[in-house]
Design an enzyme around this catalytic site. Structure first.
Site, short mmCIF file in Angstrom:
data_model
loop_
_atom_site.label_atom_id
_atom_site.label_comp_id
_atom_site.label_asym_id
_atom_site.label_seq_id
_atom_site.Cartn_x
_atom_site.Cartn_y
_atom_site.Cartn_z
N HIS A 80 -25.67 -14.30 46.96
CA HIS A 80 -24.58 -13.39 46.60
C HIS A 80 -25.05 -12.35 45.59
O HIS A 80 -24.64 -11.18 45.64
CB HIS A 80 -23.42 -14.21 46.04
N GLU A 83 -26.69 -9.60 47.39
CA GLU A 83 -25.72 -8.72 48.06
C GLU A 83 -25.32 -7.57 47.14
O GLU A 83 -25.17 -6.43 47.57
CB GLU A 83 -24.49 -9.52 48.48
N HIS A 84 -25.14 -7.87 45.87
CA HIS A 84 -24.78 -6.83 44.89
C HIS A 84 -25.98 -5.95 44.56
O HIS A 84 -25.87 -4.72 44.50
CB HIS A 84 -24.28 -7.49 43.60
N GLU A 160 -16.03 -11.19 38.87
CA GLU A 160 -15.57 -11.48 40.22
C GLU A 160 -15.18 -12.96 40.35
O GLU A 160 -14.15 -13.30 40.93
CB GLU A 160 -16.66 -11.13 41.23
#
Length: 456
Positions: A80, A83-84, A160
């Site tokens: 993840h 992904e950023h 998040e």
């Protein structure tokens, strides 16, 4: 009506007999004049496209068949994190320049991390497809992962996760999955925990990036207004310019082993205390895998039990008793495991009653089966939903990616619908009996100090 296997050799048009393994192209001409093609390029890069006549836009996705389940200790959350970070700059572009590339043409770009894959995608006008291909290829191959940007994004991801933790429904789902999957990697949260994100080093993220972002892992899918050969040419140019070694003899990485995993759930009740106005309840169990031939049977079961406003859960819990605003059933299927669940949000004082009703509806379905009317309605719901979803190039792009990664089988719309219409009431009841007999996980998030406060 046709189903296409996706091997490492090819089939041509609608003959479907294996050709010479050196000819790595698949072609299928389907409904509405669409054309699905699959090629294996040097380096083992896989490309699947669906040309859709009449479209002016194209959606393209770059898939890495690696997700949160593949992370090792010390790397939790890295999928993840990447992904950023891939949007934060390459050797050619800054983060702002990446964003401006799509904003300047009215395009959309984003990414998604899942348990078994990561996808970077964009939707643009067909005339802007070369730009989208070049920019996303640059991101995937040449991310800098700058230390300063990593620390900045670490804070963004923590926020998040905090946002998700403030959503009681999200909390219920995360805890339910953790218990139903037990100690299997599929039970871990996709984004990692705040502690894991704070602890992970740049070196660990880079190790994950270098290990998995390779030609033999890469799958590119696209749907809309496109030419397959031109797209493949764009891709090869972009990957070569990035310095990737594209061995003409290389083959793709094999798909995951579909052998069902041994899942040991943690059955029983778990209560998570949160100062919220509703009790968020999930009841469920392990279910079938993404390779199971009963996938359409489960879809029909889900539609009857909790798939819409006419479903049994909606009618019994909301319409007849007024106990909840939202109630539904759901399922998830991975390569080697899956789960099924039922959700309802209700007043805390009604939680015990709703828990009983959720379980009772699954038991009733297992014991009494479904009516011919319910079966027909569920099939109509699924058929209509399937066709409407595939009006969108993005949905078709995703369908190609899932087919390549999970089952190695592409179904055109006619074949997909025929499988739904072939489901029988007896099959639905048999699967319901199997699910109802499994140990159940019950997760409740709400203003309860302990299990006794539920009044069960």
């Amino acid at each position: 009506m046709v189903m296409i296997p996706l091997p490492l050799h090819s089939v041509e048009d609608q003959q479907f007999s294996p050709l010479d393994p050196a000819d790595l192209t698949l072609v299928h001409r389907g409904e509405g004049g669409s054309e699905v093609r699959r090629s294996i390029l040097p380096g083992g890069v896989r490309v699947l496209t669906e040309a859709m006549p009449g479209q002016r836009s194209t959606t393209v996705g770059f898939w890495i068949p690696v997700g949160s389940r593949d992370e090792e200790a010390g790397h939790y959350g890295s999928t993840h994190f990447l992904e950023h970070l891939l949007f934060k700059g390459t050797t050619k572009r800054s983060a702002l320049e990446i964003a401006q590339s799509f904003d300047a043409v009215g395009g959309e770009s984003n990414a998604a991390t899942a348990k078994e894959s990561t996808c970077y995608y964009a939707r643009v006008l067909d005339t802007d497809l070369p730009m989208a291909m070049e920019v996303i290829a640059d991101m995937v191959t040449s991310a800098v992962i700058d230390p300063h940007e990593l620390e900045q994004e670490r804070g963004v991801i923590i926020e998040e996760l905090a946002m998700d933790a403030d959503d009681a429904t999200d909390v219920a789902h995360e805890h339910f999955v953790a218990r139903v999957m037990g100690n299997h990697p599929l039970g871990r949260p996709i984004g990692g925990s705040p502690e894991e994100i704070m602890a992970i080093s740049r070196e660990a993220v880079m190790e994950h990036y270098r290990a998995h972002y390779r030609p033999s892992e890469l799958i590119v899918t696209a749907a809309g207004s496109l030419d397959h050969e031109e797209l493949c040419s764009m891709l090869m140019t972009a990957l070569s310019d990035a310095g990737w070694e594209l061995d003409p003899l290389a083959v793709p990485e094999p798909r995951r082993n579909p052998e069902p995993a041994k899942i040991t759930s943690i059955p029983g009740l778990e209560v998570i205390n949160r100062p919220v106005e509703q009790a968020n309840i999930i009841i469920g169990c392990t279910s079938i895998t993404g390779h199971d031939d009963r996938r359409q049977v489960l879809a029909v079961l889900n539609a009857v039990l909790g798939g819409g406003m006419s479903s049994r859960l909606f009618q019994e819990i909301r319409e007849k008793r007024g106990l909840a605003y939202s109630t539904y059933s759901f399922s998830a299927a991975y390569t080697d495991a899956g789960y099924f669940g039922m959700y309802a949000g209700c007043a805390p004082g009604k939680a015990a009653e709703v828990i009983g009703l959720l379980g009772a509806e699954l038991d009733r379905l297992a014991q009494q089966g479904i009516s011919a009317e319910e079966l027909s309605q569920a099939k109509g719901q699924l058929a209509g939903g399937t066709v409407l979803a595939l009006e969108d190039p993005g949905s078709r792009m995703s369908r190609l990616g899932r087919a390549e990664m999970i089952t190695g089988e592409f179904q055109d719309i006619d074949e997909a619908l025929s499988r739904v219409h072939a489901v029988t009431a007896e099959q639905v009841q048999a699967l319901a009996q199997e699910l109802a007999a499994r140990e159940r996980v019950i997760t409740v998030v709400g203003p309860f100090e302990n299990e006794a406060a539920l009044g069960l």
